[in-house]
Write a protein that holds these residues in place. Structure first.
Motif, PDB file in Angstrom:
ATOM      1  N   THR A 160       0.851  -1.184   0.000  1.00 64.39           N
ATOM      2  CA  THR A 160       0.000   0.000   0.000  1.00 64.39           C
ATOM      3  C   THR A 160       0.884   1.230   0.000  1.00 64.39           C
ATOM      4  O   THR A 160       1.883   1.297   0.715  1.00 64.39           O
ATOM      5  CB  THR A 160      -0.941   0.010   1.210  1.00 64.39           C
ATOM      6  N   GLN A 161       0.466   2.246  -0.766  1.00 65.93           N
ATOM      7  CA  GLN A 161       1.331   3.416  -0.940  1.00 65.93           C
ATOM      8  C   GLN A 161       0.493   4.691  -1.008  1.00 65.93           C
ATOM      9  O   GLN A 161       0.321   5.282  -2.039  1.00 65.93           O
ATOM     10  CB  GLN A 161       2.163   3.240  -2.209  1.00 65.93           C
ATOM     11  N   VAL A 162      -0.038   5.125   0.163  1.00 65.66           N
ATOM     12  CA  VAL A 162      -0.016   4.469   1.472  1.00 65.66           C
ATOM     13  C   VAL A 162      -1.439   4.329   1.981  1.00 65.66           C
ATOM     14  O   VAL A 162      -2.327   5.086   1.579  1.00 65.66           O
ATOM     15  CB  VAL A 162       0.799   5.274   2.517  1.00 65.66           C
ATOM     16  N   GLY A 204       3.344  -5.870   1.656  1.00 61.18           N
ATOM     17  CA  GLY A 204       3.910  -4.925   2.601  1.00 61.18           C
ATOM     18  C   GLY A 204       2.912  -3.821   2.891  1.00 61.18           C
ATOM     19  O   GLY A 204       2.146  -3.417   2.005  1.00 61.18           O
ATOM     20  N   LEU A 205       2.911  -3.327   4.114  1.00 62.15           N
ATOM     21  CA  LEU A 205       1.940  -2.320   4.545  1.00 62.15           C
ATOM     22  C   LEU A 205       2.605  -0.952   4.595  1.00 62.15           C
ATOM     23  O   LEU A 205       3.367  -0.642   5.509  1.00 62.15           O
ATOM     24  CB  LEU A 205       1.362  -2.687   5.912  1.00 62.15           C
ATOM     25  N   GLU A 265       5.684 -14.881   8.003  1.00 63.85           N
ATOM     26  CA  GLU A 265       6.817 -13.962   7.988  1.00 63.85           C
ATOM     27  C   GLU A 265       6.320 -12.593   8.442  1.00 63.85           C
ATOM     28  O   GLU A 265       5.152 -12.260   8.219  1.00 63.85           O
ATOM     29  CB  GLU A 265       7.425 -13.853   6.589  1.00 63.85           C
ATOM     30  N   PRO A 266       7.176 -11.777   9.063  1.00 64.08           N
ATOM     31  CA  PRO A 266       6.732 -10.439   9.461  1.00 64.08           C
ATOM     32  C   PRO A 266       6.280  -9.614   8.262  1.00 64.08           C
ATOM     33  O   PRO A 266       6.918  -9.631   7.205  1.00 64.08           O
ATOM     34  CB  PRO A 266       7.993  -9.829  10.101  1.00 64.08           C
ATOM     35  N   VAL A 267       5.178  -8.912   8.424  1.00 69.35           N
ATOM     36  CA  VAL A 267       4.711  -7.992   7.383  1.00 69.35           C
ATOM     37  C   VAL A 267       5.553  -6.721   7.459  1.00 69.35           C
ATOM     38  O   VAL A 267       5.600  -6.073   8.509  1.00 69.35           O
ATOM     39  CB  VAL A 267       3.224  -7.645   7.584  1.00 69.35           C
ATOM     40  N   PRO A 268       6.260  -6.348   6.369  1.00 68.81           N
ATOM     41  CA  PRO A 268       7.045  -5.112   6.434  1.00 68.81           C
ATOM     42  C   PRO A 268       6.151  -3.882   6.506  1.00 68.81           C
ATOM     43  O   PRO A 268       5.091  -3.828   5.879  1.00 68.81           O
ATOM     44  CB  PRO A 268       7.858  -5.130   5.135  1.00 68.81           C
ATOM     45  N   PHE A 269       6.590  -2.911   7.293  1.00 70.06           N
ATOM     46  CA  PHE A 269       5.885  -1.643   7.456  1.00 70.06           C
ATOM     47  C   PHE A 269       6.714  -0.545   6.800  1.00 70.06           C
ATOM     48  O   PHE A 269       7.877  -0.348   7.145  1.00 70.06           O
ATOM     49  CB  PHE A 269       5.677  -1.312   8.931  1.00 70.06           C
ATOM     50  N   TYR A 270       6.096   0.155   5.850  1.00 70.03           N
ATOM     51  CA  TYR A 270       6.733   1.294   5.199  1.00 70.03           C
ATOM     52  C   TYR A 270       5.961   2.546   5.601  1.00 70.03           C
ATOM     53  O   TYR A 270       4.744   2.608   5.443  1.00 70.03           O
ATOM     54  CB  TYR A 270       6.708   1.140   3.683  1.00 70.03           C
ATOM     55  N   VAL A 271       6.653   3.537   6.112  1.00 70.54           N
ATOM     56  CA  VAL A 271       6.001   4.719   6.666  1.00 70.54           C
ATOM     57  C   VAL A 271       6.138   5.879   5.687  1.00 70.54           C
ATOM     58  O   VAL A 271       7.245   6.171   5.202  1.00 70.54           O
ATOM     59  CB  VAL A 271       6.601   5.092   8.023  1.00 70.54           C
ATOM     60  N   ARG A 322      11.946   5.155  13.482  1.00 78.21           N
ATOM     61  CA  ARG A 322      11.756   4.452  14.753  1.00 78.21           C
ATOM     62  C   ARG A 322      11.116   3.087  14.585  1.00 78.21           C
ATOM     63  O   ARG A 322      11.533   2.115  15.221  1.00 78.21           O
ATOM     64  CB  ARG A 322      10.895   5.324  15.679  1.00 78.21           C
ATOM     65  N   VAL A 323      10.101   2.980  13.718  1.00 79.06           N
ATOM     66  CA  VAL A 323       9.325   1.729  13.664  1.00 79.06           C
ATOM     67  C   VAL A 323       9.232   1.121  12.275  1.00 79.06           C
ATOM     68  O   VAL A 323       8.712   0.025  12.124  1.00 79.06           O
ATOM     69  CB  VAL A 323       7.902   1.947  14.219  1.00 79.06           C
ATOM     70  N   GLY A 324       9.718   1.810  11.243  1.00 82.28           N
ATOM     71  CA  GLY A 324       9.499   1.346   9.880  1.00 82.28           C
ATOM     72  C   GLY A 324      10.588   0.421   9.363  1.00 82.28           C
ATOM     73  O   GLY A 324      11.733   0.459   9.816  1.00 82.28           O
ATOM     74  N   ASP A 325      10.197  -0.390   8.395  1.00 80.68           N
ATOM     75  CA  ASP A 325      11.154  -1.173   7.607  1.00 80.68           C
ATOM     76  C   ASP A 325      11.558  -0.412   6.357  1.00 80.68           C
ATOM     77  O   ASP A 325      12.334  -0.918   5.534  1.00 80.68           O
ATOM     78  CB  ASP A 325      10.531  -2.513   7.216  1.00 80.68           C
TER      79      ASP A 325
END
Length: 292
Positions: A83-85, A112-113, A174-180, A193-196
């Motif tokens: 998602t973007q985004v 990926g989220l 598998e972990p879902v990647p988070f893109y901020v 801080r929290v993003g991949d």
């Protein structure tokens, strides 16, 4: 460096064909946009155009990106989707965790989220969520999503969300990647801080370089400087082989592109024209077959 196909404002019946062709051509991902509705009157400016106007109309086609990812995942086998985004602020994180986990499982971890807050007060208020303190709420939403998607029996007792021990199964394997997303310093801090990874809106090269440098500093501050981190960019003033080389040298890992635009085709152009553009762009820039 990867190339991702952006499909914002594309007619919905063209999406499966575009995804299959993009997979065939070697693109890494499909970037799926998010828009809840078109309000007739906007009360705040859209932040990514010079005059604050929206680039779409009430009749522009949109699809829920999570539903699109599941549908396109069934039509393909290797290409990824993100998602973007996705606008987190107007959604409930527990329900969203169920949806994201389902998409991750149904696509074989090809999802990926990409997340943002959302820019329009109407999107919050008309969905029953206050616009005030949206940043703090989204920070907690990300915590909730990662907690639930991690699997097992979990509980959360926060400022905005509260639930006792529960479990959603199956958790993604598998972990879902988070893109901020977001260009403000607060958004960059959230990504560091929290993003991949960090994902851009439309941005010029010099501004992009500044963002990447800032992200490096912030990631070091948070002790995450050595962890893998993606830079997904929609750069509006660097194109062609030399331009893409500049982006790679600057630290971009994923260029989001709309190949048919370079061939003079619009968003509502026929599917066949877009597929030809996907092949032409891939031959030139992904596979290097066509000299510039």
């Amino acid at each position: 460096m990867d190339f991702t196909v952006g499909v914002a404002m594309t007619p919905l019946d063209q999406l499966p064909g575009i995804a299959r062709t993009a997979e065939e051509c070697g693109y890494s991902s499909i970037a799926l946009p998010d828009s809840l509705f078109f309000m007739e009157q906007q009360t705040v400016d859209y932040p990514y155009t010079p005059d604050g106007s929206r680039m779409w109309t009430a009749d522009t086609p949109w699809v829920d990106p999570l539903i699109a990812a599941a549908a396109l995942g069934a039509a393909t086998s290797t290409i990824r989707f993100y998602t973007q985004v996705l606008k987190l602020g107007s959604r409930n994180p527990v329900l969203l965790a169920r949806q994201v986990g389902s998409v991750a499982n149904l696509t074989g971890n090809r999802f990926g989220l990409g997340v943002g807050i959302g820019w329009a007060p109407e999107e919050f208020e008309w969905c029953g969520v206050p616009y005030a303190r949206r940043g703090k709420r989204v920070d907690e939403m990300i915590d909730v999503l990662k907690l639930v998607l991690g699997g097992g029996m979990v509980e959360h007792h926060g400022e905005f969300f509260d639930f006792d021990r529960m479990q959603m199964s199956p958790a993604p394997s598998e972990p879902v990647p988070f893109y901020v997303g977001g260009h403000t310093d607060i958004a960059l801090r959230r990504a560091a801080r929290v993003g991949d990874g960090w994902t851009s809106a439309m941005i010029k090269f010099d501004d992009l370089v500044g963002v990447i440098d800032r992200l490096r500093i912030l990631r070091d501050e948070y002790g995450r400087g050595e962890t893998p981190f993606e830079i997904q960019a929609v750069c509006v003033d660097r194109f062609g082989r030399s331009g893409y080389a500049e982006l790679a040298d600057a630290g971009v890992t994923d260029i989001i592109t709309v190949p048919w635009i370079f061939d003079g085709h619009g968003f509502d152009s026929p599917l066949e024209a877009k597929q030809e553009s996907l092949h032409r762009f891939a031959d030139k820039y992904i596979h290097g077959k066509d000299p510039v």
